[in-house]
Each structure stands twice: as structure tokens, then as C-alpha cells.
Design a protein around this motif. Structure first.
Motif, PDB file in Angstrom:
ATOM      1  N   LEU A  26       0.870  -1.772   0.000  1.00 19.30           N
ATOM      2  CA  LEU A  26      -0.204   0.390   0.037  1.00 19.30           C
ATOM      3  C   LEU A  26       0.744   1.064  -0.142  1.00 19.30           C
ATOM      4  O   LEU A  26       0.741   2.280  -0.767  1.00 19.30           O
ATOM      5  CB  LEU A  26      -0.955  -0.146   1.059  1.00 19.30           C
ATOM      6  N   GLY A  27       1.859   1.316   0.702  1.00 18.35           N
ATOM      7  CA  GLY A  27       3.433   2.718   0.704  1.00 18.35           C
ATOM      8  C   GLY A  27       3.691   2.839  -0.434  1.00 18.35           C
ATOM      9  O   GLY A  27       3.756   4.101  -1.312  1.00 18.35           O
ATOM     10  N   ARG A  28       3.534   1.705  -0.654  1.00 18.02           N
ATOM     11  CA  ARG A  28       4.732   1.912  -2.397  1.00 18.02           C
ATOM     12  C   ARG A  28       3.867   2.693  -3.029  1.00 18.02           C
ATOM     13  O   ARG A  28       4.041   2.675  -3.931  1.00 18.02           O
ATOM     14  CB  ARG A  28       5.031   0.593  -2.476  1.00 18.02           C
ATOM     15  N   CYS A  29       2.171   1.877  -3.748  1.00 20.96           N
ATOM     16  CA  CYS A  29       1.612   2.124  -4.539  1.00 20.96           C
ATOM     17  C   CYS A  29       1.491   3.523  -4.197  1.00 20.96           C
ATOM     18  O   CYS A  29       1.700   4.433  -5.187  1.00 20.96           O
ATOM     19  CB  CYS A  29      -0.382   1.454  -3.791  1.00 20.96           C
ATOM     20  N   TYR A  30       1.179   3.721  -2.872  1.00 23.15           N
ATOM     21  CA  TYR A  30       1.144   5.674  -2.744  1.00 23.15           C
ATOM     22  C   TYR A  30       2.986   6.709  -3.397  1.00 23.15           C
ATOM     23  O   TYR A  30       2.123   8.053  -4.169  1.00 23.15           O
ATOM     24  CB  TYR A  30       0.872   5.737  -1.509  1.00 23.15           C
ATOM     25  N   THR A  31       4.174   6.054  -2.957  1.00 26.29           N
ATOM     26  CA  THR A  31       4.581   6.392  -3.095  1.00 26.29           C
ATOM     27  C   THR A  31       5.096   6.586  -4.434  1.00 26.29           C
ATOM     28  O   THR A  31       5.317   7.517  -5.252  1.00 26.29           O
ATOM     29  CB  THR A  31       5.142   5.706  -2.362  1.00 26.29           C
ATOM     30  N   TYR A  32       4.323   5.301  -5.421  1.00 29.43           N
ATOM     31  CA  TYR A  32       4.435   5.988  -6.280  1.00 29.43           C
ATOM     32  C   TYR A  32       3.233   6.547  -7.244  1.00 29.43           C
ATOM     33  O   TYR A  32       4.059   6.974  -8.262  1.00 29.43           O
ATOM     34  CB  TYR A  32       4.414   4.655  -7.356  1.00 29.43           C
ATOM     35  N   THR A  33       2.394   6.744  -7.298  1.00 26.64           N
ATOM     36  CA  THR A  33       1.654   7.011  -8.028  1.00 26.64           C
ATOM     37  C   THR A  33       0.930   8.643  -7.030  1.00 26.64           C
ATOM     38  O   THR A  33       0.456   9.431  -7.835  1.00 26.64           O
ATOM     39  CB  THR A  33       0.063   6.330  -7.558  1.00 26.64           C
ATOM     40  N   ALA A  99      18.400   2.688 -15.154  1.00 22.91           N
ATOM     41  CA  ALA A  99      17.275   2.418 -14.681  1.00 22.91           C
ATOM     42  C   ALA A  99      17.319   3.592 -14.416  1.00 22.91           C
ATOM     43  O   ALA A  99      16.386   4.817 -14.252  1.00 22.91           O
ATOM     44  CB  ALA A  99      16.541   1.846 -14.436  1.00 22.91           C
ATOM     45  N   TRP A 100      17.707   3.929 -13.412  1.00 30.49           N
ATOM     46  CA  TRP A 100      17.902   5.376 -11.910  1.00 30.49           C
ATOM     47  C   TRP A 100      18.666   6.702 -12.721  1.00 30.49           C
ATOM     48  O   TRP A 100      17.871   7.678 -12.711  1.00 30.49           O
ATOM     49  CB  TRP A 100      18.242   4.947 -10.558  1.00 30.49           C
ATOM     50  N   VAL A 101      18.993   6.178 -13.474  1.00 35.62           N
ATOM     51  CA  VAL A 101      20.396   7.799 -14.122  1.00 35.62           C
ATOM     52  C   VAL A 101      19.123   7.979 -15.154  1.00 35.62           C
ATOM     53  O   VAL A 101      19.488   8.903 -15.842  1.00 35.62           O
ATOM     54  CB  VAL A 101      22.031   7.078 -14.852  1.00 35.62           C
ATOM     55  N   GLN A 102      19.308   6.590 -15.984  1.00 41.62           N
ATOM     56  CA  GLN A 102      18.616   6.730 -17.243  1.00 41.62           C
ATOM     57  C   GLN A 102      16.887   7.072 -17.215  1.00 41.62           C
ATOM     58  O   GLN A 102      16.617   5.623 -17.123  1.00 41.62           O
ATOM     59  CB  GLN A 102      19.054   5.122 -18.516  1.00 41.62           C
ATOM     60  N   ARG A 103      16.591   7.675 -16.513  1.00 42.04           N
ATOM     61  CA  ARG A 103      15.025   7.972 -16.043  1.00 42.04           C
ATOM     62  C   ARG A 103      14.084   7.908 -17.612  1.00 42.04           C
ATOM     63  O   ARG A 103      12.863   7.463 -16.747  1.00 42.04           O
ATOM     64  CB  ARG A 103      14.559   9.539 -15.588  1.00 42.04           C
ATOM     65  N   GLU A 104      14.446   8.189 -18.233  1.00 41.83           N
ATOM     66  CA  GLU A 104      13.146   7.486 -19.491  1.00 41.83           C
ATOM     67  C   GLU A 104      13.205   6.527 -19.483  1.00 41.83           C
ATOM     68  O   GLU A 104      12.469   5.884 -20.068  1.00 41.83           O
ATOM     69  CB  GLU A 104      12.822   8.356 -20.829  1.00 41.83           C
ATOM     70  N   LEU A 105      14.050   5.257 -19.136  1.00 44.23           N
ATOM     71  CA  LEU A 105      13.801   3.697 -19.750  1.00 44.23           C
ATOM     72  C   LEU A 105      12.785   2.885 -18.192  1.00 44.23           C
ATOM     73  O   LEU A 105      13.292   3.873 -16.979  1.00 44.23           O
ATOM     74  CB  LEU A 105      15.405   3.401 -19.645  1.00 44.23           C
ATOM     75  N   PHE A 106      12.234   1.998 -18.520  1.00 40.69           N
ATOM     76  CA  PHE A 106      11.210   1.599 -17.757  1.00 40.69           C
ATOM     77  C   PHE A 106      11.978   0.531 -17.944  1.00 40.69           C
ATOM     78  O   PHE A 106      11.338  -0.534 -18.304  1.00 40.69           O
ATOM     79  CB  PHE A 106       9.808   1.731 -17.515  1.00 40.69           C
ATOM     80  N   THR A 107      12.267  -0.400 -16.426  1.00 44.39           N
ATOM     81  CA  THR A 107      12.325  -1.482 -16.446  1.00 44.39           C
ATOM     82  C   THR A 107      10.922  -2.216 -15.415  1.00 44.39           C
ATOM     83  O   THR A 107      10.346  -1.616 -15.269  1.00 44.39           O
ATOM     84  CB  THR A 107      13.308  -1.842 -15.541  1.00 44.39           C
ATOM     85  N   LEU A 108      10.819  -3.661 -15.996  1.00 45.03           N
ATOM     86  CA  LEU A 108       9.295  -3.907 -15.514  1.00 45.03           C
ATOM     87  C   LEU A 108       8.930  -3.019 -13.813  1.00 45.03           C
ATOM     88  O   LEU A 108       8.102  -2.839 -13.197  1.00 45.03           O
ATOM     89  CB  LEU A 108       9.116  -5.131 -14.974  1.00 45.03           C
ATOM     90  N   GLU A 109      10.548  -3.305 -12.973  1.00 43.80           N
ATOM     91  CA  GLU A 109      10.179  -2.619 -11.246  1.00 43.80           C
ATOM     92  C   GLU A 109      10.041  -1.162 -11.335  1.00 43.80           C
ATOM     93  O   GLU A 109      10.105  -0.545 -10.368  1.00 43.80           O
ATOM     94  CB  GLU A 109      11.858  -3.455 -10.952  1.00 43.80           C
ATOM     95  N   ASN A 110      10.451  -0.351 -13.144  1.00 42.36           N
ATOM     96  CA  ASN A 110       9.701   0.629 -12.809  1.00 42.36           C
ATOM     97  C   ASN A 110       8.900   1.239 -13.254  1.00 42.36           C
ATOM     98  O   ASN A 110       7.785   2.564 -13.232  1.00 42.36           O
ATOM     99  CB  ASN A 110      10.991   1.755 -13.596  1.00 42.36           C
ATOM    100  N   THR A 111       7.646  -0.041 -13.395  1.00 44.11           N
ATOM    101  CA  THR A 111       6.212   0.446 -13.262  1.00 44.11           C
ATOM    102  C   THR A 111       5.477   0.002 -11.980  1.00 44.11           C
ATOM    103  O   THR A 111       6.116  -0.704 -11.421  1.00 44.11           O
ATOM    104  CB  THR A 111       5.965  -0.659 -14.566  1.00 44.11           C
ATOM    105  N   LEU A 112       4.010   0.728 -11.940  1.00 44.36           N
ATOM    106  CA  LEU A 112       3.259   0.466 -10.924  1.00 44.36           C
ATOM    107  C   LEU A 112       3.340  -1.216 -10.465  1.00 44.36           C
ATOM    108  O   LEU A 112       4.329  -0.776  -7.889  1.00 44.36           O
ATOM    109  CB  LEU A 112       2.580   1.171 -11.115  1.00 44.36           C
ATOM    110  N   LEU A 113       3.577  -2.043 -10.928  1.00 48.42           N
ATOM    111  CA  LEU A 113       2.847  -3.659 -10.111  1.00 48.42           C
ATOM    112  C   LEU A 113       4.225  -4.083  -9.711  1.00 48.42           C
ATOM    113  O   LEU A 113       4.535  -4.332  -9.263  1.00 48.42           O
ATOM    114  CB  LEU A 113       1.901  -4.212 -10.864  1.00 48.42           C
TER     115      LEU A 113
END
Ligand code: DVN
Length: 256
Positions: A26-33, A99-113
Motif C-alpha cells: 500500500l505504501g509503495r502504491c502511494y509513493t509511486y502514484t 534505469a535510475w540514471v537513464q530516467r526515461e527507460l522503464f524496467t518492469l520494476e519501474n512500473t507500478l506493479l
């Protein structure tokens, strides 16, 4: 009067549900969104949290199905822009630093779920409405269709299906099975890229700087990947030690 029995959890070989699992997701969901991607601020984290636990509570943790996770999948749909999908295998730490540096790239762990579930464990029990904090099935010693593995297979499949344009994958050239047929990347992601949308898979094969061997792109396992993709009508490109670019990005980051 019926005495309530203490929960009789079955003993599995793997570690149990992460302590405070529900509060963490729940906390991660709020942090992300709210903070990481405020454009997803309309997502209902209470609903998402409930759909997540509904997927596995009171169920046999060895008979988990893609169907169990459908309501959760529907609540967490998210668009990743074309050319921005970054897959990986055996490079967990490096890929997320990148991915932390190249912020426009998305790994799966950079998506909400993926962000919500990263590093957690969870399972339920058919005889109890509670999570099993004692033990959960190990994917090798107990069963492959366990609640955690089925989750990652399901979200990885969607992540690959949704990808478009050029897709990148960061592989590890310092292990013998750079392209590992048992990995999620090989089993799930490669076969769920849509050739009508994904024209190229670009591999970056990184090696440990302490023992660089010559050309990782010519390894047998990479040839196997190339063959699978050519059969699927997806162009394959491979680059060894993309480190120069990595350093450039890191340098830019540290001078911001
Ligand atoms: O492209 C990425 C990402 O999108 C993801 O969904 O799949 C790709 C990475 O997974 P991979 O290809 O299997 O890569 P690895 O390095 O072989 O595995 C990464 C980690 O995922 C492993 O360390 C596993 O964690 P563990 O069991 O050591 O704590 C975990 N993992 C892999 N397959 C799994 C799994 N966890 C549960 N069930 C599975 N089937």
C-alpha cells in the motif's frame, strides 16, 4: 462453543510472506502514484491493494493462475512509451542503477506493479484467510505454479506484450548462461514481444570489469537468442560492454 484453532499452516521450503506485506504494497502504491509518477495519481491504491491480496488469500499457493491476478492487472494498467522498455537477465543491480540514471527507460520494476512487488514474498493458505508468514512454496523444491512465480510470469508477459519500437535487454556476459533458457526473460518475455510492434531487440551484454573475456555477443547462448528472434521476425542487435555510454550517463548525472 467452537474453539478457534490457531492457523494450521502447511510447511513449505521457501521463506514466508514478507512481514508487513500489506502495509508495504500500500505504501509503495502511494509513493509511486503520488511521488514517482504523479500522472498516475488517479489510481485507487486501496482497491489495488485489495485486488493484490484477493489474488492469493484463502487459495492453494501451489495452484496460482494468471486468472487470479487479472483484477489486479486491470487496475494497474500503465503505458510505457515506445523505445523505452528495458528488459534484463542476471543483471538485477546494474540494470536498476542504469534505469535510475537513464530516467526515461522503464524496467518492469519501474512500473507500478513491479515497483510494488519488487523483492517481496507472499502466499496464502486454502484453510485460512490470513497470509502465511511462516513459509511459502519454493519454486524448485515445492512447485513452479506458486503465487509469486505466477505473478512475475503474468506481469512480465504483459510488460513484453505492451512493448513497442526498439526493446533493450541488459545481459550478463560474465556468466556461462548469458541467455538462460530458464529465465523469465527467455521463457516469457522473448515469446511475448509482438513482432508487429517491436521491430528490434537490442542486447547490451555487460561483463564484470575484473575479468573481461573477448566477445560476449558471439557466445553460444546469444546465438540461440538471435535464432529465436529471427524465427519471430524481430531484428536482433548485440553490443558488448556498453560501458562507455553507461559512464557518460553516470558522469552527466554526477555533474547535474
Ligand atoms: O526482463 C526482466 C524483468 O522484466 C523480469 O520480469 O524478467 C526479467 C528478469 O528475470 P530473469 O530473466 O529470470 O532474470 P534472472 O536474473 O535469471 O532472475 C532475476 C530474479 O528474479 C532472480 O534472482 C529470482 O529471484 P530469487 O528467486 O533468486 O530470489 C527472480 N525470479 C526469476 N524467475 C522467477 C523469480 N522469482 C520467482 N519466480 C520465478 N519464476
Amino acid at each position: 462453543v467452537m474453539w478457534r484453532q490457531p492457523p494450521q499452516h502447511q510447511e513449505w521450503k521457501g521463506a514466508g510472506t514478507t512481514a508487513h506485506f500489506y502495509e508495504i504494497i500500500l505504501g509503495r502504491c502511494y509513493t509511486y502514484t503520488q511521488i514517482v509518477r504523479p500522472e498516475l495519481g488517479h489510481k485507487d491504491c486501496q482497491k489495488i491493494g485489495k485486488a493484490f491480496t484477493d489474488a492469493f488469500l484463502s487459495k492453494d499457493p501451489c495452484s496460482s493462475t494468471e486468472q487470479d491476478y487479472q483484477p489486479l492487472m486491470e487496475l494497474t494498467n500503465q503505458t510505457v512509451p515506445c523505445d523505452k522498455t528495458l528488459l534484463w537477465s542476471k543483471t538485477n543491480e546494474l540494470v536498476h542503477e542504469y534505469a535510475w540514471v537513464q530516467r526515461e527507460l522503464f524496467t518492469l520494476e519501474n512500473t507500478l506493479l513491479g515497483y510494488m512487488a519488487d523483492g517481496l514474498r507472499w502466499c496464502g493458505d486454502p484453510g485460512s484467510p490470513e497470509m502465511n508468514y511462516q513459509s511459502c512454496p519454493d519454486r524448485w523444491k515445492d512447485c513452479s505454479n506458486n503465487s509469486v512465480s505466477v505473478f512475475w510470469n503474468t506481469v512480465s508477459k504483459r510488460f513484453a506484450e505492451d512493448a513497442c519500437g526498439v526493446v533493450r535487454v541488459l545481459l550478463n556476459g560474465s556468466v556461462h548462461n548469458t541467455f538462460d533458457e530458464r529465465s523469465t526473460f527467455a521463457r516469457v518475455e522473448v515469446f511475448n514481444l509482438h513482432p508487429e510492434k517491436v521491430h528490434t531487440l537490442q542486447a547490451w551484454v555487460m561483463q564484470d570489469i575484473r575479468n573481461i573475456s573477448s566477445d560476449s555477443c558471439s557466445h553460444a547462448s546469444i546465438k540461440n537468442l538471435k535464432l529465436i528472434l529471427s524465427k519471430r521476425n524481430i531484428t536482433f542487435t548485440c553490443e558488448n560492454n556498453y560501458r562507455d555510454s553507461f559512464q557518460k550517463h553516470l558522469w552527466r548525472f554526477s555533474h547535474k
